[in-house]
Design a protein around this motif. Structure first.
Motif, mmCIF file in Angstrom:
data_model
loop_
_atom_site.group_PDB
_atom_site.id
_atom_site.type_symbol
_atom_site.label_atom_id
_atom_site.label_comp_id
_atom_site.label_asym_id
_atom_site.label_seq_id
_atom_site.Cartn_x
_atom_site.Cartn_y
_atom_site.Cartn_z
ATOM 1 N N GLU A 195 48.766 -9.981 -59.831
ATOM 2 C CA GLU A 195 48.421 -11.133 -60.265
ATOM 3 C C GLU A 195 47.442 -11.822 -60.008
ATOM 4 O O GLU A 195 46.633 -11.090 -58.939
ATOM 5 N N PHE A 196 47.220 -13.118 -60.502
ATOM 6 C CA PHE A 196 45.357 -13.311 -60.153
ATOM 7 C C PHE A 196 45.490 -14.769 -60.473
ATOM 8 O O PHE A 196 46.168 -15.576 -61.170
ATOM 9 N N PRO A 197 44.187 -15.413 -60.323
ATOM 10 C CA PRO A 197 43.844 -16.753 -60.225
ATOM 11 C C PRO A 197 44.043 -17.097 -61.858
ATOM 12 O O PRO A 197 43.771 -16.878 -62.607
ATOM 13 N N LYS A 198 44.946 -18.450 -61.627
ATOM 14 C CA LYS A 198 45.143 -19.172 -63.083
ATOM 15 C C LYS A 198 43.439 -19.383 -63.965
ATOM 16 O O LYS A 198 43.573 -19.391 -65.433
ATOM 17 N N GLU A 199 42.275 -19.526 -63.080
ATOM 18 C CA GLU A 199 41.159 -19.888 -63.309
ATOM 19 C C GLU A 199 40.848 -19.104 -64.710
ATOM 20 O O GLU A 199 39.712 -19.224 -65.372
#
Length: 335
Positions: A195-199
């Motif tokens: 999981e990683f930042p959507k940006e």
């Protein structure tokens, strides 16, 4: 293109780099190195692949060998990176391309992408019908997690920081080892998860980095020419750093883990050969810097980032020490 054969070839080459007896591994698994490397009609059963992974785990005495492999494997080695780059402008595009190509590489897992409010979650779900291959499932799942993190770093020229990594076979006693390999904390989860930042999804893929990756794959043998005075371990570390340089400079902890020794043991063995890790890193940077300036159009800033310099000015100073010229001046004089 037989991608599964190519993947297996990369795995065996990885075993060689770690000092494992690859001939023994494949012979115990029911085929030969010659068949794997040369046969255009190479076929291998699921059970033989299971035997390969079991033999590697047993000989290496490393239950996290799949993670180590994923941290070193290069997408370009599968000869599909060009298709991904040419049809992708952003991380979002690249991930969708990878998901569509997964079945060429493995039947064990399906890749799912879940967009949440603030994060993007990549999950690898086990496909049914492969419970008789427990070692392959576990090690390949571990491989996919590390591979995903490191390739995204390489394509972005940014230090991707996942907000969460999940592993079905997570063991709390190995937490520090997971963190060393993955550069982030991990926990137990139902599926293999990153999981990683959507940006990050809208970040552009820097195509110059693909140029450098391709150059490394095509010219790797020409680059593997460390000082002849180097000992056996020094040469192996030099070649390992060369092959993985586009993933940023690797820490001595990561390299020691790849060679399945402690940092202290690695330093002692290098000292016995009259070398040090810092000296080898410097030699690698010098070789790659000169090669990149001669053979790519990548900017000084891009090359400095790839070689692990915090600031382009530090790279310029180092390059001038090596060659007597600035990187730009060297490029102009060599063309």
């Amino acid at each position: 293109m037989n991608y599964k054969q190519t993947m297996l070839q990369a795995l065996i080459a990885f075993c060689e780099d770690r000092g494992l007896d690859s001939t023994k591994i494949v012979s115990l698994s029911g085929f030969s190195i010659a068949q794997l490397m040369n046969s255009r009609q190479f076929e291998i059963t699921d059970q033989q692949i299971e035997n390969v992974w079991r033999n590697i785990v047993q000989l290496s005495k490393d239950q996290l060998i799949g993670l180590h492999f994923g941290a070193t494997m290069q997408l370009a080695a599968l000869n599909i990176v060009g298709q991904i780059i040419q049809t992708s402008c952003t991380v979002r595009d690249a991930l969708l391309q990878v998901r569509s190509l997964m079945h060429f590489v493995t039947d064990l897992y399906t890749m799912e992408i879940d967009l949440k409010h603030k994060t993007c979650v990549i999950e690898y779900h086990k496909n049914g019908g492969f419970d008789h291959l427990p070692t392959t499932q576990r090690q390949f799942g571990d491989f996919l997690i590390a591979f995903t993190i490191y390739e995204l770093k390489g394509l972005l020229l940014k230090n991707l920081s996942p907000t969460m990594v999940g592993l079905p076979n997570f063991q709390r006693e190995s937490s520090s080892a997971y963190e060393t390999i993955l550069r982030c904390s991990a926990r137990k989860s139902t599926h293999y998860t990153v999981e990683f930042p959507k940006e990050y999804l809208d970040f552009p893929i820097i195509t110059a980095n693909y140029e450098i990756q391709t150059l490394l794959i095509n010219r790797i043998n020409q680059l593997q020419n460390p000082n002849e005075l180097m000992g056996s371990l020094s040469k192996r570390i030099f070649n390992y750093l060369i092959a993985n340089s586009y993933l940023y400079s690797l820490s001595i902890e990561a390299v020691a883990g790849n060679f399945n020794v402690s940092v202290r043991t690695l330093q002692r063995k290098l000292k016995d050969e009259g070398a040090s890790y810092i000296q080898i890193v410097e030699e690698v940077r010098k070789s790659l810097a000169i090669h990149y300036m001669q053979n790519t159009t990548s900017s000084v800033k891009e090359i400095s980032i790839i070689l692990g310099y915090a600031e382009p000015s530090a790279f310029v100073r180092a390059f001038k020490k090596w060659t007597g010229e600035t990187p730009t001046g060297y490029r102009l004089s060599s063309h």
